[in-house]
Design a protein around this motif. Structure first.
Motif, PDB file in Angstrom:
ATOM      1  N   GLN A  32      10.557 -96.384   2.335  1.00 48.18           N
ATOM      2  CA  GLN A  32      11.496 -96.847   3.357  1.00 48.18           C
ATOM      3  C   GLN A  32      12.833 -97.228   2.732  1.00 48.18           C
ATOM      4  O   GLN A  32      13.897 -96.954   3.313  1.00 48.18           O
ATOM      5  N   ARG A  39      20.122 -92.607   4.302  1.00 48.81           N
ATOM      6  CA  ARG A  39      20.797 -92.654   5.608  1.00 48.81           C
ATOM      7  C   ARG A  39      22.199 -93.249   5.488  1.00 48.81           C
ATOM      8  O   ARG A  39      23.154 -92.748   6.085  1.00 48.81           O
ATOM      9  N   SER A  59      17.394 -87.506  11.379  1.00 45.86           N
ATOM     10  CA  SER A  59      16.011 -87.276  11.825  1.00 45.86           C
ATOM     11  C   SER A  59      15.125 -86.790  10.687  1.00 45.86           C
ATOM     12  O   SER A  59      13.924 -87.082  10.648  1.00 45.86           O
ATOM     13  N   ASP A  62      13.358 -89.311   6.627  1.00 49.12           N
ATOM     14  CA  ASP A  62      12.069 -89.870   6.207  1.00 49.12           C
ATOM     15  C   ASP A  62      11.157 -88.801   5.627  1.00 49.12           C
ATOM     16  O   ASP A  62      10.363 -89.075   4.714  1.00 49.12           O
ATOM     17  N   ASP A 199      10.687 -80.434  11.821  1.00 53.56           N
ATOM     18  CA  ASP A 199      11.401 -81.646  12.239  1.00 53.56           C
ATOM     19  C   ASP A 199      11.519 -81.592  13.765  1.00 53.56           C
ATOM     20  O   ASP A 199      12.477 -81.059  14.312  1.00 53.56           O
ATOM     21  N   ASN A 201      12.491 -83.032  16.586  1.00 53.60           N
ATOM     22  CA  ASN A 201      13.277 -84.048  17.284  1.00 53.60           C
ATOM     23  C   ASN A 201      13.608 -83.647  18.723  1.00 53.60           C
ATOM     24  O   ASN A 201      14.248 -84.401  19.450  1.00 53.60           O
ATOM     25  N   HIS A 235       8.564 -90.466  11.197  1.00 55.95           N
ATOM     26  CA  HIS A 235       9.223 -91.618  10.582  1.00 55.95           C
ATOM     27  C   HIS A 235       8.202 -92.594   9.994  1.00 55.95           C
ATOM     28  O   HIS A 235       8.574 -93.672   9.521  1.00 55.95           O
ATOM     29  N   ASP A 236       6.948 -92.218  10.021  1.00 54.37           N
ATOM     30  CA  ASP A 236       5.854 -93.028   9.481  1.00 54.37           C
ATOM     31  C   ASP A 236       5.496 -92.465   8.106  1.00 54.37           C
ATOM     32  O   ASP A 236       4.832 -91.439   7.999  1.00 54.37           O
ATOM     33  N   HIS A 237       5.931 -93.151   7.053  1.00 58.09           N
ATOM     34  CA  HIS A 237       5.738 -92.627   5.704  1.00 58.09           C
ATOM     35  C   HIS A 237       4.260 -92.523   5.337  1.00 58.09           C
ATOM     36  O   HIS A 237       3.849 -91.556   4.689  1.00 58.09           O
ATOM     37  N   THR A 259      10.024 -86.595  15.478  1.00 60.50           N
ATOM     38  CA  THR A 259      11.138 -87.418  15.010  1.00 60.50           C
ATOM     39  C   THR A 259      12.111 -87.718  16.142  1.00 60.50           C
ATOM     40  O   THR A 259      12.006 -87.171  17.241  1.00 60.50           O
ATOM     41  N   LYS A 263      17.897 -90.928  14.059  1.00 63.49           N
ATOM     42  CA  LYS A 263      17.041 -92.095  13.829  1.00 63.49           C
ATOM     43  C   LYS A 263      17.749 -93.175  13.013  1.00 63.49           C
ATOM     44  O   LYS A 263      18.349 -92.908  11.963  1.00 63.49           O
ATOM     45  N   GLU A 269      20.793 -92.042  18.512  1.00 71.81           N
ATOM     46  CA  GLU A 269      19.402 -91.649  18.724  1.00 71.81           C
ATOM     47  C   GLU A 269      19.197 -90.888  20.026  1.00 71.81           C
ATOM     48  O   GLU A 269      19.613 -91.335  21.107  1.00 71.81           O
TER      49      GLU A 269
END
Length: 293
Positions: A32, A39, A59, A62, A199, A201, A235-237, A259, A263, A269
């Protein structure tokens, strides 16, 4: 060609060792932190250049941080090492996020990021393998990077090497027929060393993907082409680390990473107009504040 930053490469190796030795929760915190650094760098780069694709850059961050921070077997001090894992950013218009990730991993000095999109800069709007260490192939025309990744995986087999190949695609890019030809080829040759990450999104230039050309049910499409499909919060590592594991069945793996475009920055967003819109000075300050929390 830019040169490796020796001090940065050593910091990267130390960071990788530290992450690997940590408990899962601590590994996630480290990833993170890397993603937050990337970012913020992206915002600075696009602000200075007054060009870029900030929504897609944010997006995919991560995913890139997880790959370079924990998954890929690479060494920025030896970017051409024959047995390195290969990474290809097929959605090449999101080069700012890739450059920021590479710089923070020591592939070249972070100071070079200030030249993004400047005349004669190595850091062009699309990645160039002859100018930037860590870039495996030039990308930009959508639908080209994924077929090259299939070629990398085939080359590993022919050479008797064990390196893995990872490729990140945009979801709008999945409307290109060349990608489905590549997917069919990878399954035909049982390329278990290949992982494709979408990805997802749900936005592309000018509209939502489902308004332009329906992609769903996307996971079922990949499965029908002979891939092992996995869906995950992009976005959840921790979820990404789990999803990026090789297939136990030896099949190529498709990770559909859900995503949010833009983000981390509230006013960007999930807003289609931020595909390549540039923030003004006040918006830059707000974005950096939000990304520093």
């Amino acid at each position: 060609m830019l040169s490796t930053d020796p001090a940065g490469a050593e910091r990267f190796r130390a960071r990788r060792r530290h992450i690997a030795d940590e408990a899962p929760e601590a590994q996630v915190r480290e990833l993170q932190l890397l993603a937050a650094e990337v970012r913020r760098a992206v915002v600075h780069m696009i602000d200075k250049a007054q060009l870029g694709h900030i929504g897609g850059d944010l997006s995919v961050t991560d995913i890139l941080a997880t790959l370079f921070g924990r998954v890929l077997d690479v060494d920025p001090a030896q970017p051409d090492r024959p047995d390195r894992d290969r990474f290809i950013l097929s959605k090449g218009h999101c080069a700012a996020s890739l450059y920021a990730t590479l710089a923070h991993c020591g592939y070249f000095p972070v100071s070079e990021l200030s030249t993004f999109m400047a005349p004669l800069s190595a850091l062009n709007g699309h990645p160039n393998r002859t100018k930037v260490p860590g870039v495996e192939t030039n990308t930009g025309p959508l639908g080209h990077g994924f077929p090259v990744a299939v070629g990398c995986a085939l080359a590993a087999r022919l050479a008797g090497r064990s390196y893995r190949t990872y490729v990140v695609l945009g979801d709008g890019e999945m409307q290109e027929g060349s990608n489905w030809e590549a997917a069919m080829t990878a399954a035909h040759y049982d390329l278990g060393s290949l992982t494709a990450i979408v990805d997802r999104n749900r936005l592309q230039q000018g509209a939502r993907t489902e308004e332009t050309k329906r992609l769903e049910p996307l996971a079922e499409k990949w499965t029908s082409f002979g891939w092992e499909a996995r869906e995950v919060d992009g976005h959840d590592h921790a979820g990404l680390l789990h999803a990026l594991r090789p297939s136990p069945a030896g099949r190529p793996v498709a990770v559909i990473a859900r995503t949010v475009k833009g983000k981390g920055v509230s006013f960007i967003e999930d807003r289609v107009e931020w595909h390549h819109k540039v923030p003004d000075a006040g918006q830059v300050r707000t974005a950096l504040e939000e990304l520093s929390r």
